[in-house]
Design a protein around this motif. Structure first.
Motif, short mmCIF file in Angstrom:
data_model
loop_
_atom_site.label_atom_id
_atom_site.label_comp_id
_atom_site.label_asym_id
_atom_site.label_seq_id
_atom_site.Cartn_x
_atom_site.Cartn_y
_atom_site.Cartn_z
N PHE A 187 30.87 53.95 58.25
CA PHE A 187 31.67 53.14 57.34
C PHE A 187 30.92 53.02 56.01
O PHE A 187 29.75 52.63 55.97
CB PHE A 187 31.88 51.75 57.94
N ALA A 188 31.62 53.35 54.91
CA ALA A 188 30.99 53.30 53.60
C ALA A 188 31.65 52.31 52.65
O ALA A 188 31.05 51.92 51.65
CB ALA A 188 31.01 54.69 52.96
N GLY A 189 32.91 51.91 52.95
CA GLY A 189 33.55 50.98 52.04
C GLY A 189 35.04 50.89 52.26
O GLY A 189 35.58 51.34 53.28
N ILE A 190 35.74 50.31 51.28
CA ILE A 190 37.17 50.01 51.40
C ILE A 190 37.90 50.46 50.15
O ILE A 190 37.32 50.61 49.07
CB ILE A 190 37.39 48.50 51.62
N THR A 191 39.20 50.68 50.29
CA THR A 191 40.01 51.11 49.17
C THR A 191 41.44 50.62 49.32
O THR A 191 41.87 50.22 50.41
CB THR A 191 40.00 52.66 49.05
N THR A 192 42.18 50.68 48.22
CA THR A 192 43.60 50.35 48.18
C THR A 192 44.23 51.12 47.04
O THR A 192 43.53 51.79 46.27
CB THR A 192 43.84 48.85 47.98
N GLY A 233 38.92 51.18 43.66
CA GLY A 233 40.08 50.46 43.13
C GLY A 233 40.86 51.23 42.08
O GLY A 233 40.80 50.90 40.89
N PRO A 234 41.62 52.26 42.47
CA PRO A 234 42.39 53.03 41.49
C PRO A 234 43.70 52.36 41.11
O PRO A 234 44.19 51.47 41.80
CB PRO A 234 42.65 54.34 42.24
N GLY A 235 44.26 52.83 39.98
CA GLY A 235 45.57 52.32 39.55
C GLY A 235 45.57 51.92 38.09
O GLY A 235 44.86 50.97 37.72
N THR A 236 46.33 52.62 37.23
CA THR A 236 46.48 52.33 35.82
C THR A 236 45.12 52.13 35.15
O THR A 236 44.85 51.13 34.50
CB THR A 236 47.37 51.09 35.59
N THR A 237 44.25 53.10 35.36
CA THR A 237 42.88 53.00 34.85
C THR A 237 42.81 53.39 33.38
O THR A 237 43.45 54.34 32.94
CB THR A 237 41.94 53.91 35.66
N SER A 238 42.03 52.64 32.63
CA SER A 238 41.73 52.93 31.23
C SER A 238 40.36 52.36 30.92
O SER A 238 39.84 51.52 31.67
CB SER A 238 42.79 52.30 30.31
N THR A 239 39.78 52.80 29.83
CA THR A 239 38.54 52.18 29.37
C THR A 239 38.69 50.67 29.29
O THR A 239 37.76 49.92 29.60
CB THR A 239 38.17 52.74 27.98
N GLU A 240 39.89 50.21 28.90
CA GLU A 240 40.13 48.79 28.69
C GLU A 240 40.31 48.01 30.00
O GLU A 240 40.31 46.78 29.96
CB GLU A 240 41.38 48.60 27.82
N THR A 241 40.46 48.67 31.12
CA THR A 241 40.63 47.96 32.39
C THR A 241 39.35 47.93 33.23
O THR A 241 39.30 47.24 34.24
CB THR A 241 41.74 48.61 33.25
N LEU A 242 38.34 48.69 32.83
CA LEU A 242 37.17 48.84 33.69
C LEU A 242 36.40 47.54 33.88
O LEU A 242 35.90 47.27 34.98
CB LEU A 242 36.24 49.93 33.12
N ALA A 243 36.30 46.73 32.83
CA ALA A 243 35.56 45.48 32.96
C ALA A 243 36.22 44.54 33.97
O ALA A 243 35.54 43.88 34.77
CB ALA A 243 35.44 44.79 31.60
N ALA A 244 37.56 44.50 33.96
CA ALA A 244 38.27 43.65 34.92
C ALA A 244 38.05 44.14 36.34
O ALA A 244 37.89 43.33 37.27
CB ALA A 244 39.77 43.62 34.59
N LEU A 245 38.05 45.44 36.53
CA LEU A 245 37.80 45.98 37.87
C LEU A 245 36.37 45.69 38.32
O LEU A 245 36.14 45.30 39.47
CB LEU A 245 38.07 47.49 37.88
#
Length: 396
Positions: A187-192, A233-245
């Motif tokens: 087990f290495a982790g989780i995703t959605t 955590g993929p989905g609507t990724t942009s430079t501007e969303t990385l900090a929130a993720l």
């Protein structure tokens, strides 16, 4: 929708597509990729991801796993790919990218498990114990221990229709122990998916319930002493969303349409990533006051309600018209698109036609072609490829 952004933020790509088509260097039915801009977009994403301690994997299905684009992405600092399916895995590894993530969104078929293990993916997502056993068995035969990510879900999570699946999040502790108990896997982790979604009402990106599910599962795992886990955590990724993720605990991000500036957010807001793809066609014939242009790649990813599609039309980049277009409905084969030709417009057989929409090349029969040198005014075609990333048969 995306044509407006393309004309404003990267008009050189439209001009280059027309010029290279008219000179015989690009065929009709081609997704034309601005490789220099793709590199710049990748560099912006990689730089911000590095600042935040995130690992980025590039999703390349939407650009047909184009090998020249894969090289451009690596030049920008993203060296590993996420494969949506086995064809994606083969194409990106063939192009020289490391395989960072496999099995999500599409699980690896049983008969393909050995081939998948031979590619040594850094992360392999499983939706069930059965699929975990198949991955572990294949990894054992290949002589290595496979890191597994568990796809999880809980009530209220959001899925695109047909994307459902995974382990109940409430069982994550038992799931982790069960994956650790497998021979040749752990087990290495989780995703959605999706962790973020575009909200058309606010014209911005919002967190999904899925992201909260990841956060809550990660907390339970940490409380049990599992402190070195991956949170994908993929989905609507942009430079501007990385900090929130990153603030939500995500450790892995998977930019796809951000690499070409075609997430739905890019149509609403000028983000750091610039548009880097258009669809090129040409007029085949005229009938009933309409010009018919060749199809093959007219799959428009339906992230927006129906809107009036338009195209830039002309023989010369310095003299073009913008015409309303009608594309075939999704249930029809896209042999042709249709252009409304006003009385004053000059549209002839062979006229170049350039569309701007959110592409998904891998589900089409289109070509993909990377172009370099737009910024210097010397555009040149790097190569022409089929939509699965293999060599195209089109003669140059």
């Amino acid at each position: 929708m995306f044509l407006d952004v393309l004309r404003r933020r990267n008009p050189a790509l439209i001009s280059a597509a027309i010029a290279l088509h008219q000179s015989g260097h690009l065929p009709s039915n081609t997704y034309v990729l601005d490789l220099d801009t793709i590199s710049a977009n990748a560099r912006a994403l990689a730089t911000e991801a590095g600042r935040l301690g995130l690992t980025p994997f590039a999703m390349t299905k939407q650009i047909g796993r184009n090998p020249d684009a894969c090289q451009a992405i690596m030049e920008g600092g993203i060296e590993a790919a996420v494969a949506v399916d086995m064809e994606c895995a083969r194409a990106t590894t063939r192009a020289g990218m490391r395989l960072g993530h496999l099995g999500h969104l599409v699980q690896v078929p049983r008969a393909e498990a050995a081939a998948a293990a031979a590619m040594r993916p850094a992360n392999w997502t499983v939706f069930s114990t059965d699929k975990a056993r198949q991955a572990a068995t294949a990894a054992g035969h290949a002589g290595h221990d496979q890191a597994l990510l568990a796809r999880i879900h809980t009530e209220g999570d959001e899925f695109y229709s047909g994307h459902e699946g995974g382990f109940p999040a409430r069982d994550i502790l038992a799931v982790a122990d069960g994956l650790d108990a497998l021979d040749s896997a752990h087990f290495a982790g989780i995703t959605t998916f999706p962790a973020l979604l575009f909200d058309p009402e606010t014209r911005s990106v919002r967190r999904t319930r899925n992201l909260a599910t990841l956060e809550q599962a990660a907390t339970r795992l940490h409380d049990q002493g599992r402190t070195n886990i991956q949170i994908n955590g993929p989905g609507t990724t942009s430079t501007e969303t990385l900090a929130a993720l990153a603030s939500a605990g995500v450790t892995q991000v998977e930019p796809g349409h951000a690499l070409t500036g075609t997430t739905p957010w890019h149509a609403a807001t000028d983000l750091p990533e610039r548009p880097a793809v258009c669809y090129l066609s040409e007029v085949s014939h005229l009938y009933g006051g309409r010009a018919y242009c060749f199809g093959g790649g007219m799959y428009v990813d339906p992230v927006f309600p129906p809107y009036q599609v338009q195209a830039v039309v002309g023989h010369d980049p310095s003299s073009t018209a913008t015409l309303d277009a009608t594309l075939p409905p999704p249930q029809a084969i896209d042999y042709y698109g249709q252009l409304e030709v006003p009385a004053h417009a000059v549209v002839e057989t062979g006229t170049s036609v350039v569309f701007g929409f959110r592409v998904q090349a891998f589900v089409t029969r289109a070509y993909t072609a990377g172009v370099r040198g737009l910024a210097t005014g010397n555009p040149r075609v790097a190569g022409i490829w089929a939509a699965d990333g293999s060599a195209a048969s089109w003669p140059r």
